[in-house]
Design an enzyme around this catalytic site. Structure first.
Site, PDB file in Angstrom:
ATOM      1  N   ASP A   1       9.093  57.810 -20.338  1.00  0.00           N
ATOM      2  CA  ASP A   1       8.015  58.097 -21.296  1.00  0.00           C
ATOM      3  C   ASP A   1       8.552  58.605 -22.630  1.00  0.00           C
ATOM      4  O   ASP A   1       8.218  58.063 -23.684  1.00  0.00           O
ATOM      5  CB  ASP A   1       7.046  59.140 -20.713  1.00  0.00           C
ATOM      6  CG  ASP A   1       6.140  58.560 -19.637  1.00  0.00           C
ATOM      7  OD1 ASP A   1       6.611  57.706 -18.875  1.00  0.00           O
ATOM      8  OD2 ASP A   1       4.981  58.980 -19.553  1.00  0.00           O
TER       9      ASP A   1
ATOM     10  N   ARG B   1       6.243  76.509 -20.013  1.00  0.00           N
ATOM     11  CA  ARG B   1       5.852  75.833 -21.251  1.00  0.00           C
ATOM     12  C   ARG B   1       6.011  76.692 -22.505  1.00  0.00           C
ATOM     13  O   ARG B   1       6.542  76.209 -23.508  1.00  0.00           O
ATOM     14  CB  ARG B   1       4.419  75.292 -21.140  1.00  0.00           C
ATOM     15  CG  ARG B   1       4.246  74.222 -20.057  1.00  0.00           C
ATOM     16  CD  ARG B   1       5.359  73.202 -20.072  1.00  0.00           C
ATOM     17  NE  ARG B   1       5.174  72.114 -19.123  1.00  0.00           N
ATOM     18  CZ  ARG B   1       6.148  71.577 -18.424  1.00  0.00           C
ATOM     19  NH1 ARG B   1       7.382  72.039 -18.544  1.00  0.00           N
ATOM     20  NH2 ARG B   1       5.934  70.573 -17.601  1.00  0.00           N
TER      21      ARG B   1
ATOM     22  N   ASP C   1      -0.662  70.687 -19.823  1.00  0.00           N
ATOM     23  CA  ASP C   1       0.550  70.934 -20.600  1.00  0.00           C
ATOM     24  C   ASP C   1       0.379  70.693 -22.088  1.00  0.00           C
ATOM     25  O   ASP C   1       0.973  71.378 -22.912  1.00  0.00           O
ATOM     26  CB  ASP C   1       1.717  70.097 -20.059  1.00  0.00           C
ATOM     27  CG  ASP C   1       2.354  70.725 -18.835  1.00  0.00           C
ATOM     28  OD1 ASP C   1       2.110  71.918 -18.596  1.00  0.00           O
ATOM     29  OD2 ASP C   1       3.088  70.023 -18.119  1.00  0.00           O
TER      30      ASP C   1
ATOM     31  N   SER D   1       4.231  62.072  -9.465  1.00  0.00           N
ATOM     32  CA  SER D   1       4.999  62.630 -10.586  1.00  0.00           C
ATOM     33  C   SER D   1       5.484  64.014 -10.192  1.00  0.00           C
ATOM     34  O   SER D   1       4.885  64.692  -9.357  1.00  0.00           O
ATOM     35  CB  SER D   1       4.153  62.692 -11.855  1.00  0.00           C
ATOM     36  OG  SER D   1       3.144  63.662 -11.728  1.00  0.00           O
TER      37      SER D   1
END
Length: 413
Positions: free
Chosen positions: A16, A95, A124, A180
């Protein structure tokens, strides 16, 4: 062609973000890539070479593991932060750590833009972007998975693979797992793909950080964890005599022990901030051990009413962390209050880690509020049993009246 400006891309080296890198260049941007080492298994040299070969102007590989533990995981341990009673927030807490460094690089390099590969349906994107805006208010954010020209062009993985082949982007040679995964020092999360059916069981080979409890050793590992102001400062293996006393070493060692015994696996459906429920599977071995140990020493050393207020603040903190508000004024205030509550949370907890479970064995503290003589059934001490009468009388009035009035209401109807 004149550049539209410089963008710092949060880069993973995967399909990605490699496609996003090339797409941003196609769109006319100079791209700086940034890859954070927060404890995931990654070939960082290969990722650097890949980014350079795809035309990144600069590549930053940053080891953030120590600050991730000290500045982000430790405050979460102090808070006993747990979202919706089960999730220890391993992705959420990483994050703000990653985005903070991304913004530092953007400022340092004079970049006007930052970009990320977070999907338009997940949490996210919010966590990254709120951190970016808090720390760099003028920044402009490019979120490809919210740009129609991008997401209509790349509907699925097949489209990304075709684009990669066309533009010389190395594609994965091994088949992609049918889910994922996001990994860091604190945990691994699994979602999407075959896991989207909440009824389907996770395959046995999904878990990478922990053994199945069934396959765990047949004898426990007994540890002693020492806390200072609610933060772990030392872990000792009682039988082996092995000790760790730096934050990164402590957390890594607890991951090793917890992983060996299959501790910290959960399979949950949670409420995302953006308004949908999602199914997630998490393994958080070291974090689970610390959650239990900290809870024990805290109850031992904190005043009852202070702990009750702190407990509520911990729930609030967990929600703010999950929703991306680490750098908000309200979260800073709550963290300050929680930190204040931990001033007396010193001491040692002994525990056993065995086949998926953490068992508390004992604790000691120089700041304990436990009075053995006072609580003893064999010693009178300074406590007068008649003192209990007052507590009983006050509550008896309330309970008697409640049930009397309820009875009257029922008889009328």
């Amino acid at each position: 062609i004149m550049s539209k400006g410089t963008v710092v891309l949060a880069y993973s080296g995967g399909l990605d973000t490699s496609c996003i890198l090339v797409w941003l260049k196609e769109e006319g941007y100079d791209v700086i890539t940034f890859l954070a080492n927060i404890g995931q298994e990654e070939d960082f040299d290969a990722a650097k070479k890949k980014a350079e070969s795809l035309g990144a102007k600069k590549v930053f590989i940053e080891d953030l593991r120590a600050e991730f533990v000290e500045e982000f995981i430790w405050p979460s341990v102090q808070a006993s932060a747990i979202y919706e009673d089960r999730y220890l927030l391993g992705t959420s807490v990483a994050r703000p750590c990653i985005a903070r460094r991304q913004i530092q690089i953007a400022r340092q390099e004079g970049a006007q833009y930052v970009s990320h590969g977070a999907t338009g349906k997940g949490n996210d994107q919010i966590r990254f972007e709120l951190t970016c805006y808090a720390l760099y208010p003028e920044v402009k954010i490019i979120a490809p998975w919210r740009i129609p020209e991008f997401y209509n062009r790349f509907v699925g993985r097949k489209d990304l693979m075709e684009y990669a082949k066309k533009h010389g982007i190395p594609v994965p040679v091994t088949p992609k797992a049918p889910w994922s995964m996001d990994a860091n020092l604190m945990h691994i999360s699994y979602e999407s793909g075959i896991l989207e059916n909440p009824k389907s069981h996770a395959p046995a080979d999904l878990y990478l950080m922990t053994k199945s409890p069934e396959d765990a050793p047949n004898s426990p590992d007994v540890l002693e964890i020492e806390f200072k102001k609610g933060v772990p400062i030392k872990v000792t293996h009682i039988k082996e005599g092995k000790s760790k006393d730096t934050p990164l070493d402590i957390f890594s060692y607890l991951n090793e022990i917890g992983g060996r015994h299959g501790v910290g696996r959960i399979d949950i459906v949670e409420n995302r901030f953006i308004g949908m429920k999602s199914r997630g599977i998490y393994e958080t071995p070291g974090g689970t051990i610390l959650y239990h140990a900290h809870l024990d020493i805290e109850t031992f050393t904190l005043d009852r009413e202070v702990r009750r207020i702190k407990q509520g603040l911990g729930v609030k903190f967990a929600e703010m962390l999950y929703n991306g508000f680490w750098y908000s004024p309200e979260c800073e205030f709550v963290r300050h209050c929680i930190d204040k509550s931990q001033e007396s949370v010193d001491g040692k907890v002994q525990l056993s880690v065995f086949k998926g479970q953490v068992y508390i064995l004992g604790r000691e503290s120089p700041k304990s509020l436990y009075n053995e003589e006072l609580v003893s059934m064999d010693v009178q001490g300074d406590y007068d049993p008649c003192d209990a009468s007052g507590f009983i009388k006050i509550n008896a009035v309330r309970l008697r009246e409640h049930h009397r009035l309820q009875g009257e209401h029922r008889s009328k109807h």
